[in-house]
Design a protein around this motif. Sequence first.
Motif, PDB file in Angstrom:
ATOM      1  N   HIS A  93      37.635  41.222  32.800  1.00 21.51           N
ATOM      2  CA  HIS A  93      37.366  40.111  31.957  1.00 21.51           C
ATOM      3  C   HIS A  93      38.818  39.342  31.989  1.00 21.51           C
ATOM      4  O   HIS A  93      38.807  37.831  31.968  1.00 21.51           O
ATOM      5  CB  HIS A  93      37.270  40.467  30.423  1.00 21.51           C
ATOM      6  N   TYR A  94      39.965  40.080  32.003  1.00 20.98           N
ATOM      7  CA  TYR A  94      41.202  39.220  32.009  1.00 20.98           C
ATOM      8  C   TYR A  94      41.640  38.591  33.777  1.00 20.98           C
ATOM      9  O   TYR A  94      42.186  37.310  33.629  1.00 20.98           O
ATOM     10  CB  TYR A  94      42.277  40.372  31.681  1.00 20.98           C
ATOM     11  N   LEU A  95      41.487  39.365  34.606  1.00 19.91           N
ATOM     12  CA  LEU A  95      41.876  38.832  35.892  1.00 19.91           C
ATOM     13  C   LEU A  95      41.004  38.091  36.746  1.00 19.91           C
ATOM     14  O   LEU A  95      41.282  37.316  37.976  1.00 19.91           O
ATOM     15  CB  LEU A  95      42.517  40.176  36.647  1.00 19.91           C
ATOM     16  N   GLY A  96      39.697  38.167  36.396  1.00 21.83           N
ATOM     17  CA  GLY A  96      38.619  37.362  37.291  1.00 21.83           C
ATOM     18  C   GLY A  96      38.332  38.162  38.406  1.00 21.83           C
ATOM     19  O   GLY A  96      38.319  39.473  38.613  1.00 21.83           O
ATOM     20  N   ALA A  97      38.626  37.551  39.471  1.00 23.82           N
ATOM     21  CA  ALA A  97      38.497  37.872  41.254  1.00 23.82           C
ATOM     22  C   ALA A  97      39.610  38.742  41.376  1.00 23.82           C
ATOM     23  O   ALA A  97      39.246  39.516  42.307  1.00 23.82           O
ATOM     24  CB  ALA A  97      38.209  36.720  42.032  1.00 23.82           C
ATOM     25  N   GLY A  98      40.583  38.560  41.002  1.00 25.61           N
ATOM     26  CA  GLY A  98      41.618  39.608  41.551  1.00 25.61           C
ATOM     27  C   GLY A  98      43.197  38.911  41.325  1.00 25.61           C
ATOM     28  O   GLY A  98      43.355  38.151  40.252  1.00 25.61           O
TER      29      GLY A  98
END
Length: 188
Positions: A147-152
């Motif tokens: 949720h916080y970082l998305g893809a990485g």
Amino acid sequence: MSALLSAELAWYATGRFYEANDGTLADYGYFLHLPFLDAQMFDGEPGETTAHFTFAAKPFKAQAAANGVLSLGLDPVGEFSLYLQRKPAGTFDDPTSFAKGECIATFRRTSLVVGTTAVLFGTNVFSARLIASAPFDFGGLRHDVAHYLGAGITQFGTSAATQIEPTPVGYKRVLPFTGSAIALGRAD
């Protein structure tokens, strides 16, 4: 808290690079900051033995190259995981202790990592894609790294060139480092 925007600060981490007697490398350590703003990062004074959020890499073999006084480490694509230690148990005397607790996320570096080491310090930069994330409850709230970082993330790191003495049993070299990462954002 909402998801981070692309290139927004994702974390600060500190740890150590360990070179085992068989020549494999891995890094272990803990987080000083994560985007879980309401989560308590430490159980007491900040440090390795009080950190609730830790990381551990799968050991890998690196190649070396040189350019004058620069030593270049060529790290292959590999994985590392983040852990929630409800009862902190990490210690640099036992690097595998950072891989205890609940695995809350796993990342895979997207390409070769080139690290440089000169007389006083070393640097590296790498991107890593989030390949697994498990929601968890902590501090009365539900969190999920995805949720916080998305893809990485993309991480920028600095290490000391002087090794830690004495090295733990089974290792021939240990170097301290710190890193800061930015979020890659959503992969739409």
